[in-house]
Write a protein that holds these residues in place. Structure first.
Motif, PDB file in Angstrom:
ATOM      1  N   ASN A 107      20.208  -0.964   0.533  1.00 58.10           N
ATOM      2  CA  ASN A 107      20.190  -1.920  -0.753  1.00 58.10           C
ATOM      3  C   ASN A 107      19.829  -3.311  -0.024  1.00 58.10           C
ATOM      4  OD1 ASN A 107      21.587  -0.304  -2.655  1.00 58.10           O
ATOM      5  ND2 ASN A 107      23.350  -0.157  -1.320  1.00 58.10           N
ATOM      6  N   TYR A 108      18.967  -3.164   0.878  1.00 58.16           N
ATOM      7  CA  TYR A 108      18.700  -4.655   1.423  1.00 58.16           C
ATOM      8  C   TYR A 108      17.582  -4.880   0.467  1.00 58.16           C
ATOM      9  CZ  TYR A 108      20.848  -3.971   6.003  1.00 58.16           C
ATOM     10  OH  TYR A 108      21.797  -3.687   7.084  1.00 58.16           O
ATOM     11  N   THR A 109      17.192  -6.214   0.446  1.00 63.37           N
ATOM     12  CA  THR A 109      16.163  -6.833  -0.505  1.00 63.37           C
ATOM     13  C   THR A 109      15.030  -6.027  -0.424  1.00 63.37           C
ATOM     14  OG1 THR A 109      17.146  -8.988   0.259  1.00 63.37           O
ATOM     15  CG2 THR A 109      14.917  -9.048  -0.946  1.00 63.37           C
ATOM     16  N   PHE A 110      14.392  -5.674  -1.457  1.00 63.91           N
ATOM     17  CA  PHE A 110      13.160  -4.963  -1.638  1.00 63.91           C
ATOM     18  C   PHE A 110      11.977  -5.536  -0.839  1.00 63.91           C
ATOM     19  CE2 PHE A 110       9.978  -2.783  -4.607  1.00 63.91           C
ATOM     20  CZ  PHE A 110      10.102  -1.663  -4.216  1.00 63.91           C
ATOM     21  N   ASN A 111      11.005  -4.894  -0.316  1.00 66.97           N
ATOM     22  CA  ASN A 111       9.860  -5.512   0.061  1.00 66.97           C
ATOM     23  C   ASN A 111       8.489  -4.625  -0.112  1.00 66.97           C
ATOM     24  OD1 ASN A 111       7.830  -6.287   1.802  1.00 66.97           O
ATOM     25  ND2 ASN A 111       9.166  -6.895   3.455  1.00 66.97           N
ATOM     26  N   ARG A 112       7.871  -4.871  -1.321  1.00 62.99           N
ATOM     27  CA  ARG A 112       6.736  -4.107  -1.952  1.00 62.99           C
ATOM     28  C   ARG A 112       5.775  -4.099  -0.861  1.00 62.99           C
ATOM     29  NH1 ARG A 112       2.157  -5.814  -4.471  1.00 62.99           N
ATOM     30  NH2 ARG A 112       1.282  -4.447  -5.925  1.00 62.99           N
ATOM     31  N   ALA A 113       5.420  -4.900  -0.236  1.00 65.47           N
ATOM     32  CA  ALA A 113       4.230  -5.096   0.441  1.00 65.47           C
ATOM     33  C   ALA A 113       4.324  -4.005   1.820  1.00 65.47           C
ATOM     34  CB  ALA A 113       3.597  -6.544   1.122  1.00 65.47           C
ATOM     35  N   LYS A 114       5.679  -4.383   2.529  1.00 65.32           N
ATOM     36  CA  LYS A 114       5.869  -3.442   3.709  1.00 65.32           C
ATOM     37  C   LYS A 114       5.860  -1.957   3.192  1.00 65.32           C
ATOM     38  CE  LYS A 114       8.631  -3.075   7.853  1.00 65.32           C
ATOM     39  NZ  LYS A 114       9.740  -3.463   8.393  1.00 65.32           N
ATOM     40  N   ASN A 189      -5.797  -6.165   8.580  1.00 65.94           N
ATOM     41  CA  ASN A 189      -4.476  -5.616   9.433  1.00 65.94           C
ATOM     42  C   ASN A 189      -3.543  -5.425   8.137  1.00 65.94           C
ATOM     43  OD1 ASN A 189      -2.550  -5.534  11.367  1.00 65.94           O
ATOM     44  ND2 ASN A 189      -2.210  -7.494  11.341  1.00 65.94           N
ATOM     45  N   GLY A 190      -3.897  -4.898   7.295  1.00 63.64           N
ATOM     46  CA  GLY A 190      -2.868  -4.307   6.130  1.00 63.64           C
ATOM     47  C   GLY A 190      -2.393  -5.470   5.259  1.00 63.64           C
ATOM     48  N   PHE A 191      -1.076  -5.162   4.925  1.00 58.75           N
ATOM     49  CA  PHE A 191      -0.415  -6.383   4.043  1.00 58.75           C
ATOM     50  C   PHE A 191       0.526  -6.750   4.846  1.00 58.75           C
ATOM     51  CE2 PHE A 191      -1.377  -3.499   0.137  1.00 58.75           C
ATOM     52  CZ  PHE A 191      -2.651  -3.804   0.219  1.00 58.75           C
ATOM     53  N   PRO A 192       1.029  -8.128   4.470  1.00 53.63           N
ATOM     54  CA  PRO A 192       2.146  -8.871   5.328  1.00 53.63           C
ATOM     55  C   PRO A 192       3.449  -7.986   5.002  1.00 53.63           C
ATOM     56  CG  PRO A 192       1.899  -9.722   3.221  1.00 53.63           C
ATOM     57  CD  PRO A 192       0.776  -8.725   3.313  1.00 53.63           C
ATOM     58  N   ASN A 193       4.354  -7.956   6.222  1.00 52.30           N
ATOM     59  CA  ASN A 193       5.720  -7.169   6.324  1.00 52.30           C
ATOM     60  C   ASN A 193       6.776  -8.182   5.901  1.00 52.30           C
ATOM     61  OD1 ASN A 193       4.876  -4.579   7.193  1.00 52.30           O
ATOM     62  ND2 ASN A 193       4.179  -5.764   9.006  1.00 52.30           N
ATOM     63  N   ASN A 194       6.564  -9.404   5.755  1.00 52.66           N
ATOM     64  CA  ASN A 194       7.547 -10.324   5.592  1.00 52.66           C
ATOM     65  C   ASN A 194       7.840 -11.097   4.457  1.00 52.66           C
ATOM     66  OD1 ASN A 194       8.346  -9.877   8.275  1.00 52.66           O
ATOM     67  ND2 ASN A 194       6.614 -11.216   9.122  1.00 52.66           N
ATOM     68  N   TYR A 195       7.425 -10.352   3.535  1.00 50.13           N
ATOM     69  CA  TYR A 195       7.763 -11.031   1.920  1.00 50.13           C
ATOM     70  C   TYR A 195       8.778 -10.162   1.605  1.00 50.13           C
ATOM     71  CZ  TYR A 195       3.589 -13.997   1.973  1.00 50.13           C
ATOM     72  OH  TYR A 195       2.830 -15.100   2.301  1.00 50.13           O
ATOM     73  N   GLY A 199       7.750 -11.841  -5.226  1.00 44.36           N
ATOM     74  CA  GLY A 199       6.613 -12.684  -5.362  1.00 44.36           C
ATOM     75  C   GLY A 199       6.112 -12.965  -4.024  1.00 44.36           C
ATOM     76  N   GLY A 200       4.887 -13.496  -4.192  1.00 42.61           N
ATOM     77  CA  GLY A 200       4.022 -14.090  -3.029  1.00 42.61           C
ATOM     78  C   GLY A 200       3.314 -13.137  -2.142  1.00 42.61           C
ATOM     79  N   GLU A 201       3.815 -11.815  -2.079  1.00 48.06           N
ATOM     80  CA  GLU A 201       2.972 -10.862  -1.029  1.00 48.06           C
ATOM     81  C   GLU A 201       1.740 -10.599  -1.510  1.00 48.06           C
ATOM     82  OE1 GLU A 201       4.946  -9.867  -3.463  1.00 48.06           O
ATOM     83  OE2 GLU A 201       3.715  -8.243  -4.431  1.00 48.06           O
ATOM     84  N   ASP A 202       1.321 -10.389  -2.923  1.00 43.82           N
ATOM     85  CA  ASP A 202       0.144 -10.362  -3.600  1.00 43.82           C
ATOM     86  C   ASP A 202      -0.869 -11.459  -3.032  1.00 43.82           C
ATOM     87  OD1 ASP A 202       1.677 -11.604  -5.126  1.00 43.82           O
ATOM     88  OD2 ASP A 202       1.169 -10.514  -6.955  1.00 43.82           O
ATOM     89  N   ASP A 203      -0.305 -12.616  -3.554  1.00 42.82           N
ATOM     90  CA  ASP A 203      -1.249 -13.916  -3.130  1.00 42.82           C
ATOM     91  C   ASP A 203      -1.574 -13.785  -1.741  1.00 42.82           C
ATOM     92  OD1 ASP A 203      -0.750 -14.723  -5.889  1.00 42.82           O
ATOM     93  OD2 ASP A 203       0.926 -15.774  -5.392  1.00 42.82           O
ATOM     94  N   ASP A 204      -0.638 -13.587  -0.742  1.00 40.77           N
ATOM     95  CA  ASP A 204      -1.074 -13.537   0.668  1.00 40.77           C
ATOM     96  C   ASP A 204      -2.073 -12.471   0.901  1.00 40.77           C
ATOM     97  OD1 ASP A 204      -0.876 -12.239   3.683  1.00 40.77           O
ATOM     98  OD2 ASP A 204       0.744 -13.746   3.604  1.00 40.77           O
ATOM     99  N   ILE A 205      -2.018 -11.321   0.261  1.00 44.71           N
ATOM    100  CA  ILE A 205      -2.959 -10.131   0.505  1.00 44.71           C
ATOM    101  C   ILE A 205      -4.235 -10.877  -0.144  1.00 44.71           C
ATOM    102  CG2 ILE A 205      -3.725  -8.136  -0.521  1.00 44.71           C
ATOM    103  CD1 ILE A 205      -0.661  -7.326  -0.580  1.00 44.71           C
ATOM    104  N   ALA A 206      -4.290 -11.431  -1.210  1.00 43.85           N
ATOM    105  CA  ALA A 206      -5.636 -11.857  -1.945  1.00 43.85           C
ATOM    106  C   ALA A 206      -6.354 -12.825  -1.077  1.00 43.85           C
ATOM    107  CB  ALA A 206      -5.263 -12.531  -3.156  1.00 43.85           C
ATOM    108  N   ILE A 207      -5.737 -13.771  -0.326  1.00 45.64           N
ATOM    109  CA  ILE A 207      -5.889 -14.827   0.860  1.00 45.64           C
ATOM    110  C   ILE A 207      -6.421 -14.125   1.941  1.00 45.64           C
ATOM    111  CG2 ILE A 207      -5.366 -16.703   1.807  1.00 45.64           C
ATOM    112  CD1 ILE A 207      -3.441 -17.605  -0.356  1.00 45.64           C
ATOM    113  N   ARG A 208      -5.895 -12.975   2.306  1.00 49.99           N
ATOM    114  CA  ARG A 208      -6.740 -12.433   3.674  1.00 49.99           C
ATOM    115  C   ARG A 208      -7.952 -12.080   3.429  1.00 49.99           C
ATOM    116  NH1 ARG A 208      -2.339  -8.943   6.933  1.00 49.99           N
ATOM    117  NH2 ARG A 208      -0.494 -10.405   6.600  1.00 49.99           N
TER     118      ARG A 208
END
Ligand code: NGS
Length: 251
Positions: A107-114, A189-195, A199-208
């Motif tokens: 039940n921890y917070t969801f993390n889509r990118a990870k 290097n794949g996607f970020p694990n720390n979102y 929100g935000g993870e897709d913008d991080d991915i785009a910026i990569r």
């Protein structure tokens, strides 16, 4: 007089290649949700899908091997309707494909990118996929000309969504459904694990892709090379491979 001619099964390598453009593609289709649909009915409607949600065209060799990676937790209705539309959609495109559900345990917070990172790593253990589709569970394609194949550059597939009036919410939006080859993915290097959370993870991915702003400093330290997780189970269900994973929680 009855004669029965048993045709030996064609070996895959003897089949002709599928045409560049699938003759089964129809264009736009109406997405309406049949009430009371059950997963068993979705299975019945997809008799050629093999265990783990795998499919190859029966009469031609596909040049595309696409894995669909879907992060998931507690969205059983969405998942059922997505599978109902997605399997026939992919079959009309004559793809060799597999569908992976990456289910975040606990039940921890969801993390889509990870979860997408986990999906990439686990799916590549099964098959030499040539293309990965990173797919939200609550988005359904509406036009089968939107090909689930990879291009020379990373591709954003959900470019027109009903909730955004069939436009992009902003120019650099990369969320929803996107596609990268394994080479493109590893290069960034794949996607970020720390979102954690929305929100935000897709913008991080785009910026990569052009290495701007914050991710210019962090992308090498946060991605496939730093990811820690534990697979709790891997089940080959009729319509998808279900990977349940413990990805931990925000530090
Ligand atoms: C941006 C989010 C994206 C999100 C997009 C659309 O503001 O992650 O909205 O959201 N960026 C940040 O939070 C930095 S939606 O309308 O789909 O809820 O994808």
């Amino acid at each position: 007089n009855l004669s029965l001619i048993v045709k030996p099964a064609m070996r895959e390598e003897d089949l002709p290649f599928c045409p560049e453009k699938s003759p089964l593609i129809n264009g736009p289709f109406r997405v309406t949700f049949p009430p009371m649909l059950t997963m068993a009915e979705v299975e019945q409607k997809n008799p050629f899908v093999r265990a783990g949600g795998r499919y190859k065209p029966p009469d031609c060799q596909s040049t595309h091997r696409t894995a669909i990676i879907i992060p998931h937790r507690n969205r059983e209705q969405h998942l059922k309707y997505l599978l109902y539309f997605l399997h026939p959609f992919l079959q009309r495109q004559q793809l060799n494909y597999g569908i992976y559900i990456i289910h975040q345990a606990g039940n921890y917070t969801f993390n889509r990118a990870k979860l997408l990172n986990v999906g990439f790593k686990e799916a590549m253990k099964d098959e030499d996929w040539s293309c990965m589709f990173y797919h939200d569970v609550d988005l359904i394609p509406e036009d089968d000309r939107n090909l689930y194949t990879c291009d020379k550059y990373p591709k954003h597939a959900s470019i027109a969504m009903d909730k955004f009036g069939y436009k992009l919410p902003y120019k650099t939006y990369f969320g929803g459904v996107s596609a990268l080859t394994p080479e493109q993915y590893m290069k960034m290097n794949g996607f970020p694990n720390n979102y954690w959370g929305w929100g935000g993870e897709d913008d991080d991915i785009a910026i990569r892709f052009n290495m701007l702003a914050k991710t210019r400093r962090t992308w090498k330290q946060d991605g496939m090379n730093t990811m820690e997780y534990e697979v709790l189970s891997k089940e080959f269900r009729p319509l998808y491979t279900n990977i349940t994973v413990d990805i931990g929680s925000e530090k």
